[in-house]
Design a protein around this motif. Sequence first.
Motif, short mmCIF file in Angstrom:
data_model
loop_
_atom_site.label_atom_id
_atom_site.label_comp_id
_atom_site.label_asym_id
_atom_site.label_seq_id
_atom_site.Cartn_x
_atom_site.Cartn_y
_atom_site.Cartn_z
N MET A 1 -10.93 7.95 -1.47
CA MET A 1 -9.54 8.18 -1.09
C MET A 1 -9.18 6.97 -0.01
O MET A 1 -7.97 6.72 -0.11
N ILE A 2 -10.11 6.44 0.67
CA ILE A 2 -9.77 5.50 1.66
C ILE A 2 -9.37 4.07 0.86
O ILE A 2 -8.56 3.33 0.96
N THR A 3 -10.53 3.82 -0.05
CA THR A 3 -10.00 2.53 -0.74
C THR A 3 -8.76 2.66 -1.77
O THR A 3 -8.28 1.45 -2.10
N CYS A 4 -8.54 3.96 -2.32
CA CYS A 4 -7.41 3.70 -2.96
C CYS A 4 -6.13 3.57 -2.16
O CYS A 4 -5.30 2.85 -2.72
N LYS A 5 -6.14 4.13 -1.14
CA LYS A 5 -4.73 3.94 -0.16
C LYS A 5 -4.96 2.55 0.30
O LYS A 5 -3.55 1.97 0.44
N ASN A 6 -5.76 1.95 0.64
CA ASN A 6 -5.64 0.47 0.86
C ASN A 6 -5.27 -0.13 -0.11
O ASN A 6 -4.50 -1.34 0.21
N TRP A 7 -5.67 -0.11 -1.34
CA TRP A 7 -5.24 -0.69 -2.38
C TRP A 7 -3.55 -0.42 -2.72
O TRP A 7 -3.20 -1.57 -3.02
N ALA A 8 -3.19 0.72 -2.43
CA ALA A 8 -1.86 0.95 -2.90
C ALA A 8 -0.99 0.29 -1.70
O ALA A 8 0.33 -0.22 -2.09
N LEU A 9 -1.45 -0.13 -0.49
CA LEU A 9 -0.57 -0.46 0.54
C LEU A 9 -0.38 -1.99 0.21
O LEU A 9 0.69 -2.60 0.71
N LYS A 10 -0.90 -2.80 -0.84
CA LYS A 10 -0.53 -4.08 -1.06
C LYS A 10 0.81 -4.11 -1.99
O LYS A 10 1.21 -5.41 -2.33
N PHE A 11 1.14 -2.96 -2.45
CA PHE A 11 2.24 -2.89 -3.51
C PHE A 11 3.57 -2.37 -2.72
O PHE A 11 3.51 -1.07 -2.80
#
Length: 360
Positions: free
Chosen positions: A339-349
């Motif tokens: 859940m955390i790594t997904c959200k951090n990834w999404a913040l790049k876009f």
Amino acid sequence: MKVLILTDELYPYHIGGAGVVASQTAQTLIGRNIPCTIMCSNPKKTLLRKLYNILWPFWGAFTFIFSLIKNDNDVILVNDLRSAYILGVIGTKKILNKVVYIVHGTEIDIVYKKRSKKNSLILISFFYSRFLSRCKKVIFVSQYVASRTQNELRQQGIKLKKEVVSYAGLNADMLDFAMQIPVLNTKDVSTIRLVSFSRLERRKGYLTMMTIFEAMLERGADLIWDIYGTGRLESDIVKEIKDKGLEKRIRIKGMIDRGSITSHINPTNYDAYWLLPIEPEAFGLTFIESAAIGLPAIGPMKYGITEAIGNNVSGFFYEDPEKLVSDLEKIKANKEYYMITCKNWALKFKASNFIDDILN
């Protein structure tokens, strides 16, 4: 600064990816207090679209002409192939010097590689090439789209004035959701719950996914799969579910509005999002939206999807049913981590970065 958006699709009246980009871009511009006007040539009413599909060159030209004659915009954002063709026909040098054009992926196939007789008759390759060589800037929505388009344009002898790769990204609401601290509130059950949301079209790979789903069940996996969406393949999917006796395992949930995705699709209800398109995808915004929610995504390791999924960060790439079961079990056992790594990834876009590339 004033922006005019010319498009053939506009969400929610048209549910294609280009329509979502047009709507989201307009919202982001307005959020920056930049005056923005959208001219959509494609009618909102379904009954008129059949007529439009026959007469679109004339219909589109008539829709756009008055705004173009006025020509008081600083940027003219062209969002699709049909609009690009029309400006290739009626656009003056002064107009085309203001044009920023978004390439979504299949344009070169339609114009050059698999041109229909109708498109040959209207000289689509000539006027599209004229448009490309004279517009101010071209934006490719992924590296995948840029690479295959640039290769074809070199063969056609077309040189662009300026080009950039820029992801359409997530709107402000989805980014706000991605920044929220994830809260895991789910029962500790062994069932792995899958979800998909997209148009129900053959190219999205649903029939292949059903075969994979069956193969995972045969390997002893305990699975539930909810499908959100509607489209031409819906009746075929329903028939397959019934014929295979999977009514308790696969559930068709109907279409959901993009604005309410987070209330239907979240890690409390599901363990992973999956979609395995069998035809080229320019990027795959749904894979990033899933990550913003905190839900890992499963997709094929091809097309622009390879740029939308961070392997073992925001999801996994599909290889075979056995590996998929293993990946899903890994997600299930480490839900908070993903859940955390997904959200951090999404913040790049971020859609704001896309707007910067349009305006600058």
